[in-house]
Design a protein around this motif. Structure first.
Motif, PDB file in Angstrom:
ATOM      1  N   LEU A   1       9.214  -2.544  -0.382  1.00 23.71           N
ATOM      2  CA  LEU A   1      10.070  -3.206   0.592  1.00 23.71           C
ATOM      3  C   LEU A   1       9.435  -3.085   1.969  1.00 23.71           C
ATOM      4  N   GLY A   2       9.237  -4.222   2.610  1.00 29.84           N
ATOM      5  CA  GLY A   2       8.727  -4.182   3.978  1.00 29.84           C
ATOM      6  C   GLY A   2       9.859  -3.933   4.961  1.00 29.84           C
TER       7      GLY A   2
ATOM      8  N   ASP B   1       1.329  -8.855  -6.038  1.00 29.58           N
ATOM      9  CA  ASP B   1       0.840  -9.653  -4.901  1.00 29.58           C
ATOM     10  C   ASP B   1      -0.502  -9.098  -4.444  1.00 29.58           C
TER      11      ASP B   1
ATOM     12  N   PRO C   1       3.385   3.280  -2.921  1.00 25.15           N
ATOM     13  CA  PRO C   1       3.185   3.675  -4.329  1.00 25.15           C
ATOM     14  C   PRO C   1       1.975   4.563  -4.600  1.00 25.15           C
TER      15      PRO C   1
ATOM     16  N   ARG D   1      -1.867 -14.666   1.685  1.00 25.81           N
ATOM     17  CA  ARG D   1      -1.336 -13.739   0.703  1.00 25.81           C
ATOM     18  C   ARG D   1      -1.087 -14.508  -0.594  1.00 25.81           C
TER      19      ARG D   1
ATOM     20  N   HIS E   1      10.783  -8.034   3.332  1.00 27.58           N
ATOM     21  CA  HIS E   1       9.938  -8.731   2.343  1.00 27.58           C
ATOM     22  C   HIS E   1       9.685  -7.827   1.146  1.00 27.58           C
ATOM     23  N   THR E   2       9.330  -8.484   0.044  1.00 28.13           N
ATOM     24  CA  THR E   2       8.874  -7.754  -1.128  1.00 28.13           C
ATOM     25  C   THR E   2       7.772  -8.564  -1.786  1.00 28.13           C
ATOM     26  N   ALA E   3       6.874  -7.896  -2.493  1.00 26.26           N
ATOM     27  CA  ALA E   3       5.627  -8.545  -2.889  1.00 26.26           C
ATOM     28  C   ALA E   3       5.061  -9.177  -1.612  1.00 26.26           C
TER      29      ALA E   3
ATOM     30  N   SER F   1       2.817  -2.774  -7.365  1.00 23.78           N
ATOM     31  CA  SER F   1       3.045  -3.137  -5.979  1.00 23.78           C
ATOM     32  C   SER F   1       1.860  -2.694  -5.136  1.00 23.78           C
ATOM     33  N   GLY F   2       1.647  -3.392  -4.043  1.00 23.08           N
ATOM     34  CA  GLY F   2       0.616  -2.981  -3.094  1.00 23.08           C
ATOM     35  C   GLY F   2       1.219  -2.094  -2.025  1.00 23.08           C
ATOM     36  N   GLY F   3       0.529  -2.027  -0.891  1.00 24.33           N
ATOM     37  CA  GLY F   3       1.017  -1.213   0.210  1.00 24.33           C
ATOM     38  C   GLY F   3       0.696   0.264   0.006  1.00 24.33           C
TER      39      GLY F   3
ATOM     40  N   ARG G   1      -3.568  -9.379  -1.088  1.00 23.98           N
ATOM     41  CA  ARG G   1      -4.068  -9.947   0.162  1.00 23.98           C
ATOM     42  C   ARG G   1      -5.327 -10.727  -0.176  1.00 23.98           C
TER      43      ARG G   1
END
Ligand code: 6PG
Length: 240
Positions: free
Chosen positions: A135-136, A65, A42, A170, A140-142, A37-39, A67
């Motif tokens: 989880l945004g 996913d 993690p 994205r 959203h996810t991914a 996962s991004g963000g 950007r």
């Protein structure tokens, strides 16, 4: 679907790293794969995971996913996973391709082909082994955002779409690919996610993207901290 609640972000990261290491080693001698996962959530998990004696040479790491930015860009998930994990272990990282004259739609198409080179296929459907998702705060996810057509794509495993609220392209795994995963692990931390998590797990409205992904997957584990779980009232919670 299981929901495990850890006291705080550090204990969540430590638990998640141990759990992912266990899943990575559970497949014995055959190659395995982990979608990252991004963000920001993690980061600590990846930094802990890289210390585990996983048989990394059997592991393919890929991105759930990305950007649409160069790999050296501050917002690149590829850069983040390289710095926190992939540069520290002898696993094989498969970044989403980015080139000056390559468009995001073609890049997503190329990535689908790349995925097919190392993911199992069951009845013709690519079947990831382990997928880590975030989880945004909008559910959203991914990069599957609420109300976007990518949510309803059924004939591709990885697509590109322009996200107006992010003013950016994205690229993302689709629901079809995520549903085929053998293990989905959601990682959610912080009070800022409490409302979204409650809506995803207990909401009565139209299912948010993370719920649509979770519903229909074979094995779903939510790893959350107490702050993110604060608004859950009707979900069976396990505190390891
Ligand atoms: C991304 C992620 C995205 C992320 C959530 C949560 O590329 O941003 O894949 O789905 O997991 O937006 O992000 P944070 O962990 O930064 O809150």
């Amino acid at each position: 679907m299981r929901v495990l609640v850890l006291p705080d972000a550090p204990s969540l990261a430590a638990f998640a790293a141990e759990h992912l290491a266990g899943l990575l080693d559970a497949t014995g001698a055959k190659r395995t794969n982990l979608a990252l996962s991004g963000g920001s959530t993690p980061h600590a998990t990846y930094e802990a995971l890289r210390t585990y004696p996983v048989r990394w040479k059997r592991v393919d790491l890929w991105l759930g996913d990305e950007r649409w930015v160069p790999h050296h860009h501050d917002d690149s998930n590829t850069r983040m996973v390289q710095e926190t994990l992939a540069e520290h272990v002898p696993a094989r990282l498969h970044p989403v391709p980015w080139e000056e004259n390559l468009g995001p739609v073609e890049a997503a198409h190329r990535y689908s082909t790349m995925l097919a080179s190392f993911l199992d296929a069951v009845d013709g459907q690519l079947t990831p082994e382990i997928v880590l998702l975030g989880l945004g705060d909008d559910g959203h996810t991914a990069s599957l955002f609420p109300g976007t057509p990518a949510l309803d794509v059924t004939d591709h495993d990885f697509v590109a779409h322009f996200i107006h609220e992010k003013d950016r392209w994205r690229l993302t795994a689709t629901v079809r690919l995520l549903h085929a995963a053998r293990h989905l692990v959601f990682l959610v931390a912080g009070a800022g996610k409490a409302a979204a998590l409650a809506d995803v797990l207990e909401g009565n409205g139209p299912p948010l993207p993370a719920r649509r992904v979770a519903d229909g997957a074979a094995d779903v584990l939510w790893l959350v901290d107490e702050a993110a779980a604060a608004q859950l009232t009707a979900t069976s919670l396990t505190r390891p």
